[in-house]
Design a protein around this motif. Structure first.
Motif, mmCIF file in Angstrom:
data_model
loop_
_atom_site.group_PDB
_atom_site.id
_atom_site.type_symbol
_atom_site.label_atom_id
_atom_site.label_comp_id
_atom_site.label_asym_id
_atom_site.label_seq_id
_atom_site.Cartn_x
_atom_site.Cartn_y
_atom_site.Cartn_z
ATOM 1 N N ASP A 225 0.178 -12.432 -86.571
ATOM 2 C CA ASP A 225 -1.222 -12.390 -86.133
ATOM 3 C C ASP A 225 -1.314 -11.804 -84.716
ATOM 4 O OD1 ASP A 225 -4.070 -13.085 -86.581
ATOM 5 O OD2 ASP A 225 -3.725 -14.401 -84.865
ATOM 6 N N VAL A 226 -0.386 -12.175 -83.847
ATOM 7 C CA VAL A 226 -0.347 -11.576 -82.508
ATOM 8 C C VAL A 226 -0.151 -10.058 -82.628
ATOM 9 C CG1 VAL A 226 1.010 -11.404 -80.378
ATOM 10 C CG2 VAL A 226 0.531 -13.654 -81.381
ATOM 11 N N LEU B 11 -4.942 -8.907 -73.363
ATOM 12 C CA LEU B 11 -4.704 -10.002 -74.315
ATOM 13 C C LEU B 11 -3.962 -11.138 -73.619
ATOM 14 C CD1 LEU B 11 -3.615 -7.993 -77.495
ATOM 15 C CD2 LEU B 11 -5.816 -9.080 -77.056
ATOM 16 N N THR C 279 -3.288 -2.767 -73.023
ATOM 17 C CA THR C 279 -3.247 -3.782 -74.084
ATOM 18 C C THR C 279 -2.629 -5.076 -73.561
ATOM 19 O OG1 THR C 279 -2.982 -2.023 -75.735
ATOM 20 C CG2 THR C 279 -2.480 -4.260 -76.446
ATOM 21 N N ARG D 86 -0.981 -8.167 -85.119
ATOM 22 C CA ARG D 86 -2.209 -7.559 -85.652
ATOM 23 C C ARG D 86 -3.269 -7.397 -84.564
ATOM 24 N NH1 ARG D 86 -6.858 -9.501 -86.617
ATOM 25 N NH2 ARG D 86 -6.154 -11.664 -86.320
ATOM 26 N N ARG D 87 -3.457 -8.445 -83.770
ATOM 27 C CA ARG D 87 -4.482 -8.369 -82.720
ATOM 28 C C ARG D 87 -4.127 -7.319 -81.675
ATOM 29 N NH1 ARG D 87 -4.507 -13.445 -80.027
ATOM 30 N NH2 ARG D 87 -2.929 -14.386 -81.358
ATOM 31 N N GLU E 133 -4.897 -3.865 -83.105
ATOM 32 C CA GLU E 133 -6.332 -3.582 -83.106
ATOM 33 C C GLU E 133 -6.812 -3.204 -81.699
ATOM 34 O OE1 GLU E 133 -7.582 -6.582 -86.797
ATOM 35 O OE2 GLU E 133 -8.100 -7.091 -84.736
ATOM 36 N N ARG E 134 -6.340 -3.949 -80.702
ATOM 37 C CA ARG E 134 -6.749 -3.655 -79.327
ATOM 38 C C ARG E 134 -6.221 -2.289 -78.880
ATOM 39 N NH1 ARG E 134 -10.631 -3.707 -75.886
ATOM 40 N NH2 ARG E 134 -9.926 -3.608 -73.732
#
Length: 395
Positions: free
Chosen positions: A377-378, A362, A358, A380-381, A384-385
């Motif tokens: 938001d970081v 990113l 991960t 969350r992303r 998800e990854r």
């Protein structure tokens, strides 16, 4: 009378906090308690500690709590949702806030308490890992008091001089020695780690903790997160921090000075000691903890951590040195990977693999001037990854 809000009251730190608060009814009053979904234990705590407000994050759990307390005279107001957490973290009747919610979910109410200028008793290390710059700025601007609850950081705080905020080198500090028990898998053959079960990973030899933090201890990710936390709390970088494996968990951490002196804080492994220290600081309070018997302890051992056995520790050091959003990505990926391990979807070595992949997939972004929405938001992303990577590794 000092009002205390306990964020995460049904967890191990929350339960210990209420134990210490109850020992000093002339000094403290629990004004608000919060939990995620454990309505039964919350109902017991409400009947015993009689808070003004109780918050359940899940609406269904709040409905259940209302049923359980329907016959209670003067029952507390019952709220639900993240908004309820922030409300009780900032209410005027509260002077002290224990931040004991596990994981990044504890960040919004912890930040709200800091902005409201409360005495913040920080057990939620993820708040500093994910949003260290934001939280420290909020503490400075509001005049809040930030006191560490992790036994290691509380020990360091006790061993540092009062003016450590002037900079560790200027007050004669050479380095911080952060102790680690090594967890339940310290002596396991590395080739057998893929067969470790969640029950074995959670069987910590000295501390009683929740399942997530127990797995973090088994992988030493917990220590890696604590290294990042220590950098923010004590205004230093990783070059001045050394991790030392100390299986007995009697020395909770040490500070080495330029003149060769090394100051240590010792005690039985019981979270009520750092909790009582932070609640009473600068006054010492009875914590109900048994005295340390050095004759019974007998010997103290120290080892260098084995990064081949504990790759998560190395990943955390790397993320700390990179800065930016790397620590937030590290934390989010670890939370997803640990949950997958506890659900038996990946094996134990898969946790480090998911975290490393991960981090590598990113971008590491600058966090200077960024707000909470950007950091969430970081987070969350990264989740998800990490979840995508977990699905590709299912055992």
């Amino acid at each position: 009378m000092i009002g205390v809000t306990v964020l995460g009251s049904t967890g191990s730190v929350g339960v210990s906090t209420l134990d210490v608060v109850a020992r000093h009814p002339e000094r403290f009053r629990a004004v608000a308690l919060t939990a995620h979904r454990d309505s039964e234990r919350m109902a017991e705590q409400c009947r015993r500690h009689r808070p003004q407000i109780a918050v359940m994050v899940e609406e269904a759990a709040a409905r259940r709590l209302r049923e359980l307390l329907s016959d209670m005279p003067g029952r507390p107001e019952i709220l639900s949702g993240v908004e309820g957490l922030e409300q009780v973290a900032t209410m005027p009747e509260t002077q002290y806030v224990m931040a004991a919610i596990v994981g990044a979910a504890g960040l919004p109410p912890t930040l709200a308490a800091a902005r409201a200028g409360k005495r913040l008793l920080l057990a939620n290390k993820e708040s500093l890992v994910v949003a260290g710059a934001l939280l420290m700025r909020a503490v400075e601007e509001s005049g809040a008091e930030l006191l560490p609850i992790d036994s290691e950081h509380n020990a360091i705080f006790q061993c540092l001089p009062p003016n450590f905020c002037e900079g560790l080198p200027s007050v004669g500090v050479e380095r911080i020695l952060l102790t680690a028990s090594g967890g339940p898998l310290r002596d396991w053959p590395i080739e057998r780690l893929a067969s470790v079960t969640p029950e074995q990973a959670c069987a910590h030899p000295t501390w009683v903790m929740g399942r997530k933090i127990s797995v973090d201890s088994a992988t030493m990710m917990n220590k890696g997160l604590e290294v990042i936390e220590a950098c923010w709390l004590f205004g230093t970088d990783t070059d001045r921090i050394q991790v030392v494996v100390h299986p007995q968990s009697v020395i909770h951490s040490l500070v080495q000075y330029q003149d060769g002196s090394v100051l240590a804080q010792l005690g039985n492994p019981d979270m009520r000691t750092p909790i009582a220290h932070a609640l009473g600081w600068p006054v010492r309070l009875d914590a109900g903890v048994a005295p340390l018997d050095l004759f019974k302890v007998g010997q103290l051992n120290f080892e260098e951590p084995d990064l081949a056995r504990f790759p998560c520790l190395g990943l955390a050091f790397k993320a700390a040195r990179q800065g930016g959003t790397a620590p937030a990505i590290l934390n989010a990926a670890n939370e997803i990977a640990v949950a997958a391990f506890l659900d038996r979807r990946i094996d134990l070595p898969g946790i480090a693999a998911v975290v490393e992949d991960t981090l590598g997939s990113l971008p590491n972004e600058d966090v200077a001037g960024q707000d909470l929405a950007f950091l969430l938001d970081v987070d969350r992303r990264a989740r998800e990854r990490a979840e995508h990577l977990v699905r590709s590794r299912v055992i």
